[in-house]
Design an enzyme around this catalytic site. Structure first.
Site, short mmCIF file in Angstrom:
data_model
loop_
_atom_site.label_atom_id
_atom_site.label_comp_id
_atom_site.label_asym_id
_atom_site.label_seq_id
_atom_site.Cartn_x
_atom_site.Cartn_y
_atom_site.Cartn_z
N ARG A 95 0.73 -1.00 -0.26
CA ARG A 95 -0.32 -0.25 -0.38
C ARG A 95 0.89 1.43 -0.11
O ARG A 95 1.44 1.54 1.17
CB ARG A 95 -1.18 -0.07 1.34
CG ARG A 95 -2.45 0.92 1.39
CD ARG A 95 -2.78 0.77 2.25
NE ARG A 95 -3.93 2.18 2.60
CZ ARG A 95 -5.30 2.18 2.66
NH1 ARG A 95 -4.95 1.08 1.79
NH2 ARG A 95 -5.96 3.84 2.49
N HIS A 122 -6.81 1.00 -7.03
CA HIS A 122 -7.19 0.65 -5.79
C HIS A 122 -8.26 -0.53 -6.40
O HIS A 122 -9.05 -1.16 -6.36
CB HIS A 122 -7.57 0.81 -4.90
CG HIS A 122 -8.42 1.06 -3.43
ND1 HIS A 122 -7.32 -0.48 -2.93
CD2 HIS A 122 -8.77 1.69 -2.18
CE1 HIS A 122 -7.56 -0.34 -1.69
NE2 HIS A 122 -8.83 1.01 -1.50
N GLN A 125 -10.16 -3.00 -3.58
CA GLN A 125 -11.17 -2.43 -3.29
C GLN A 125 -12.12 -2.63 -4.60
O GLN A 125 -13.47 -3.11 -4.49
CB GLN A 125 -11.05 -0.68 -3.01
CG GLN A 125 -12.26 0.19 -3.05
CD GLN A 125 -13.04 -0.26 -0.98
OE1 GLN A 125 -12.66 -0.28 -0.24
NE2 GLN A 125 -14.41 -1.02 -1.68
N ASP A 213 -16.61 8.39 -1.94
CA ASP A 213 -15.08 8.43 -1.70
C ASP A 213 -15.23 9.53 -1.21
O ASP A 213 -15.62 11.39 -1.32
CB ASP A 213 -14.59 8.15 -2.39
CG ASP A 213 -13.11 7.86 -1.63
OD1 ASP A 213 -13.03 7.59 -0.64
OD2 ASP A 213 -12.00 7.60 -2.71
N CYS A 252 -16.37 3.49 -0.51
CA CYS A 252 -14.90 2.29 0.43
C CYS A 252 -14.75 2.72 1.91
O CYS A 252 -12.93 2.16 2.39
CB CYS A 252 -14.34 2.89 -0.73
SG CYS A 252 -13.54 4.74 -0.69
N ARG A 280 -13.67 -6.77 2.05
CA ARG A 280 -12.53 -6.53 1.94
C ARG A 280 -11.78 -7.83 1.51
O ARG A 280 -10.85 -8.26 0.91
CB ARG A 280 -12.05 -5.31 2.47
CG ARG A 280 -12.26 -4.29 1.99
CD ARG A 280 -12.10 -3.79 0.56
NE ARG A 280 -10.59 -3.76 0.17
CZ ARG A 280 -9.99 -2.68 0.63
NH1 ARG A 280 -10.32 -1.24 1.22
NH2 ARG A 280 -8.27 -3.22 0.84
#
Length: 295
Positions: A95, A122, A125, A213, A252, A280
């Site tokens: 990440r 991402h 996600q 988001d 998210c 997730r």
């Protein structure tokens, strides 16, 4: 060697297979006796917990590593860190701030590298996003997903996944925060239908899913005041959700309540944010089962 730096690293059939593995009742023990390194330049509640539990459920041992412990390109080069970790682990998740770092990890090509978030993508996600939509509607195909807010890494990965599965993507962003032609061409290359607009009410009209988001991501804090002003009309509130005609809401997380979404929406019966957060873990388990050889 299967790396996942963005959703379209998978074919459509592979994406469907990953989602099928994510829904399996008995996870295959493809990591039995093995480890997975999880390198985090950026902290995350959901990414750390989902990945650690996914590795555990596949029989493996996750090792969480803070960015400061390895110092990518400060204490050691990305390549040296990758080669070292590949000697201990069956896979590496990272990440990071810059997408180029996961590209360089993958170029070492010793173990599968999974992008757990970068400034460009991402994918983990997005896997959870489409898994949640499938659980809600049975399929992504023919469903309309309205994304309201900044055209960012989450939007890009979501748009690719939705397009690959035959869905319709609408993206409502302020003029200077829309995707450019290169991004739109990539989204449309999936065969999916993509529409961009400025008006969030136009985007949500008749949509099956409304997605939001944060307006200011990690690393953009200096722009926070400007972004709050620019995106003031893009807050998903009860009025905007009502205009959709019955959509479910996804985010998210973390949610900045009162900025991009109101309490009224996050905590409403239409919200699926907690199911998405749980997914997730299931999505990560599905991808790792695929990447590490489960047929």
């Amino acid at each position: 060697m299967r790396h996942l730096l963005e959703i379209d690293d998978l074919t459509v059939d592979e994406l469907r297979h990953v989602l099928s593995l994510a829904q399996a009742d008995e996870p295959p023990q493809v990591l039995a006796g093995k480890g997975m390194a999880l390198v985090f330049e950026k902290p995350s509640l959901r990414t750390r917990n989902s990945m650690e539990m996914a590795v555990f459920q596949l029989g493996g041992h996750p090792v969480y590593i803070q960015g400061s412990e390895v110092g990518l390109d400060t204490r050691e080069s990305v390549e040296d860190v990758t080669n070292t970790l590949a000697g201990f682990h069956a896979a590496i998740g990272a990440r990071v701030f810059e997408h180029s770092k996961v590209e360089r990890m993958a170029a070492v090509d010793r173990v599968p590298v999974v992008n757990l978030l970068s400034d460009a993508a991402h994918p983990m996600q997005a896997l959870a996003d489409v898994l949640t939509i499938i659980e809600e509607f049975g399929s992504v195909e023919g469903r309309t997903i309205a994304y309201v807010g900044d055209s960012n890494n989450v939007t890009r990965s979501l748009g690719l996944a939705v397009g690959m599965l035959g869905g319709v993507m609408r993206i409502a962003s302020p003029v200077d925060y829309c995707f450019g032609e290169d991004d739109l061409a990539r989204l449309r290359a999936t065969g999916g239908e993509v529409h961009t607009m400025v008006d969030p009410y136009e985007a949500v009209d008749g949509a099956d899913v409304v997605y939001s988001d944060v307006f200011t991501s990690m690393g953009q804090e200096a722009e926070s005041a400007l972004r709050l002003e620019v995106f003031a009309d893009y807050c998903v509130d009860g009025r905007l959700m009502h205009a959709s005609g019955g959509a479910v809401f996804l985010h998210c997380l973390p949610a900045h309540r009162g900025e991009e979404v109101t309490d009224e929406v996050v905590d409403s019966p239409a919200s699926r944010v907690w199911k998405l957060a749980e997914n997730r873990m299931h999505a990560a388990r599905g991808y790792l089962a695929f990447a590490l050889g489960e047929s």
